[in-house]
Design an enzyme around this catalytic site. Structure first.
Site, PDB file in Angstrom:
ATOM      1  N   HIS A 450       0.739  -1.340  -0.222  1.00  0.00           N
ATOM      2  CA  HIS A 450      -0.449   0.082   0.288  1.00  0.00           C
ATOM      3  C   HIS A 450       0.473   1.240  -0.017  1.00  0.00           C
ATOM      4  O   HIS A 450       1.734   0.978  -0.002  1.00  0.00           O
ATOM      5  CB  HIS A 450      -0.506   0.197   1.538  1.00  0.00           C
ATOM      6  CG  HIS A 450      -0.317  -0.113   2.836  1.00  0.00           C
ATOM      7  ND1 HIS A 450       0.049   1.190   3.410  1.00  0.00           N
ATOM      8  CD2 HIS A 450       0.209  -0.767   3.195  1.00  0.00           C
ATOM      9  CE1 HIS A 450       0.193   1.073   4.160  1.00  0.00           C
ATOM     10  NE2 HIS A 450       0.505  -0.206   4.653  1.00  0.00           N
ATOM     11  N   CYS A 469       2.269  -4.801   7.499  1.00  0.00           N
ATOM     12  CA  CYS A 469       2.301  -4.780   5.112  1.00  0.00           C
ATOM     13  C   CYS A 469       3.455  -4.188   4.712  1.00  0.00           C
ATOM     14  O   CYS A 469       4.592  -3.660   5.622  1.00  0.00           O
ATOM     15  CB  CYS A 469       1.441  -3.967   5.866  1.00  0.00           C
ATOM     16  SG  CYS A 469      -0.312  -5.359   5.443  1.00  0.00           S
TER      17      CYS A 469
END
Length: 568
Positions: A450, A469
């Site tokens: 992301h 992440c």
């Protein structure tokens, strides 16, 4: 009539005897079954004292099947001498270190004595040689094909087992009478240029390690503060020698007494660029500590990389996207696996159990202007104290609360939030922790790529700051690359979707992209130089602890349960 009856009965007896002989299930050349009585008890045993590693573990039923399929014919000798294939495999076992394997896992030091024993024409020696060679060939081929330790033992979501061979069939049909064993071995290994380059680099570093050990290299002395050009360093000559060893300083380079020269600084900078150290050309404590790591350890890092390459399933041996966690870099490849781009990334923190796991998956869709569904672990650790003191904290910080249907709630209590009765999510927009786009490959870890509003982190050399992440440096360019060939998704359209488009806009990929979240502390860079990185998660250390114990290696460990919510 009596003669005829005898003849018929004789034929019946012959047919019965012949009928007891099983069909030979192999394409290899026939050999003698004269040693079957010696081989039979060996292949039925789980432990064989004449092997370096007596416990043959899960190989026992495979070895028994191998000889059953051959009607207990021997495979690796003819007329009391090793076959050409056996000789070639023996050489491969002895050179196993060049492939990052342990030669003694394949009895490398014992084959000369076994060949000598064959000269005595002993049935026991022939049977033991044959069974030992079968086990070693099976183990060697399996280790090169799928690695030694099942990656799932480390809780990595990689299914190496899907490409494993039927070893009895493969060895009997392809290895026993193989006329080009090196070529056969090459077909077993991953068909990947980076793998082959790493293998070549390992051979080089094994030689460098020998040179270093033979030369009796001394550790470079530390410095109280970083030394810049023109400064003094008493061990300048030793520093120059160390830089020349790996090619960071040209052979003709001179140290210039105790002066830290411009030439030495350039060599240090070259070294720093290959080791994930800020390339400022200064001789720092960090740089010296890195140079003092024995080259034998660097060879071990390359061996660990080769082991992990062998884990990759067929669809991921040449992935379109690969994140190398200790390098903090994402690479994108075209359909022919030619490098398209590299991009900096931020990965999971070393502390707090936020390490990004190693796994393979298919990227299936993107979400522009996403919500961030806050995991309960983060709610309790990082938001609870604020909520208890101020129920309006969430709204003030761009969060909202929903029920399990995703409906926004206004009348909620701090207790409901902290106990998980309602969910917390961060609203879309430029301040959202996920940024303006996320790249989804659904997995049990809730890990994805992301964007991020914290772009200043990409200026750091070491970039482990996330909750697990992977944050990408150029999300708009990555989105345009991922969506290429899918309608009119160019960079302008991507940027418009990120900045002005609708919230939580999911765009499915027509063709999913294989992505590997990987862990290589030793690689060959695009410039052909060998790069090394810190073992930030100790994944190498954990693997080497297991490999040092020798076979049989662990095959599986129950995975941890999936987490709820999204990591960032």
């Amino acid at each position: 009539m009596r003669v005829g009856a005898v003849t018929v009965c004789g034929l019946a007896v012959l047919m019965a005897v012949d009928g007891c002989k099983r069909h030979r299930k192999t394409r290899s050349k026939p050999n003698t079954d004269a040693y079957s009585q010696k081989i039979d008890p060996l292949v039925k045993s789980n432990k064989l004292a004449f092997l370096k590693i007596p416990d043959i573990g899960s190989y026992q039923p495979l070895v028994q099947t191998f000889y059953d399929d051959r009607n207990e014919e021997i495979a690796w000798t003819r007329d009391g001498k090793p076959t050409d294939s056996a000789v070639a495999f023996t050489k491969a076992f002895q050179d196993a270190a060049k492939k990052g394997l342990n030669p003694e896992d394949y009895d490398a030091s014992r084959w000369a004595a076994r060949v000598q024993a064959l000269g005595k024409n002993s049935d026991d020696a022939i049977a033991e040689y044959d069974v030992a060679m079968t086990i070693s060939v099976m183990r060697y081929i399996s280790d090169l094909r799928i690695g030694r330790v099942n990656p799932q033992h480390f809780n990595f979501d990689i299914n190496a087992q899907e490409k494993k061979y039927d070893l009895p069939e493969f060895v009997s049909d392809n290895a026993v009478d193989g006329d080009d064993v090196p070529k056969l071995i090459a077909t077993v290994e991953p068909d990947n240029d980076q793998y082959r380059a790493t293998e070549n680099a390992l051979a080089k570093y094994l030689e460098l390690a020998k040179q270093q050990e033979t030369g009796g290299a001394q550790a470079l002395p530390d410095v109280p503060k970083a030394v810049s050009v023109g400064g003094s360093y008493a061990a300048a000559d030793a520093l120059a020698a160390r830089l020349k060893l790996e090619g960071d300083l040209e052979d003709g380079g001179a140290a210039g007494g105790a002066t830290f020269t411009k030439e030495l600084s350039d060599g240090v900078k070259n070294y720093q660029m290959r080791h994930g150290i800020t390339p400022d050309g200064k001789l720092s404590t960090q740089t010296i500590a890195s140079m003092n790591v024995p080259l034998a350890q660097r060879a071990l890092q390359l061996s660990s990389s080769l082991e992990r390459w062998r884990w990759l399933p067929g669809d991921y041996i040449k992935p379109r996207l690969m994140v190398n966690l200790p390098e903090f870099v994402l690479r994108g490849y075209d359909p022919d696996h030619k490098l398209d781009f590299t991009m900096k990334v931020v990965v999971g923190k070393v502390v707090g159990e936020h390490e990004t796991p190693v796994f393979t998956h298919m990227m299936k869709y993107l979400i522009f202007r996403p919500y961030w569904n806050v995991p309960m672990s983060i709610v309790k650790k990082e938001l609870a104290a604020h909520i208890e003191g101020n129920i309006g904290y969430l709204a003030a910080k761009n969060f909202e609360v929903t029920n399990n249907k995703g409906e926004v709630q206004t009348g909620y209590t701090a207790k409901q939030v902290i106990q998980g009765g309602v969910m917390v999510r961060e609203k879309p927009g430029p301040k959202n922790s996920l940024g303006l786009v996320k790249f989804m490959f659904p997995n049990e870890y809730d890990i994805y790529l992301h964007s991020t509003p914290a772009t200043e982190l990409f200026n750091r050399t070491r970039r482990d700051f996330s909750h697990g992440c992977v944050r990408v440096q150029k999300p708009d360019e990555l989105a345009a690359w991922v969506l290429q060939g899918q309608g009119d998704w160019d960079l302008d359209k991507v940027q418009d979707a990120m900045n002005n488009g609708k919230d939580n806009n999911q765009v499915n990929l027509k063709t999913p992209l294989p992505i590997v979240i990987f862990y290589l502390t030793g690689i060959v860079g695009e410039d052909g130089k060998v790069d090394f990185f810190d073992d930030i998660y100790k994944y190498d250390e954990k693997m080497q602890e297991i490999l040092k114990k020798g076979p049989p290696y662990p095959e599986y460990k129950e995975p941890v349960k999936p987490k709820n919510g999204d990591t960032v």
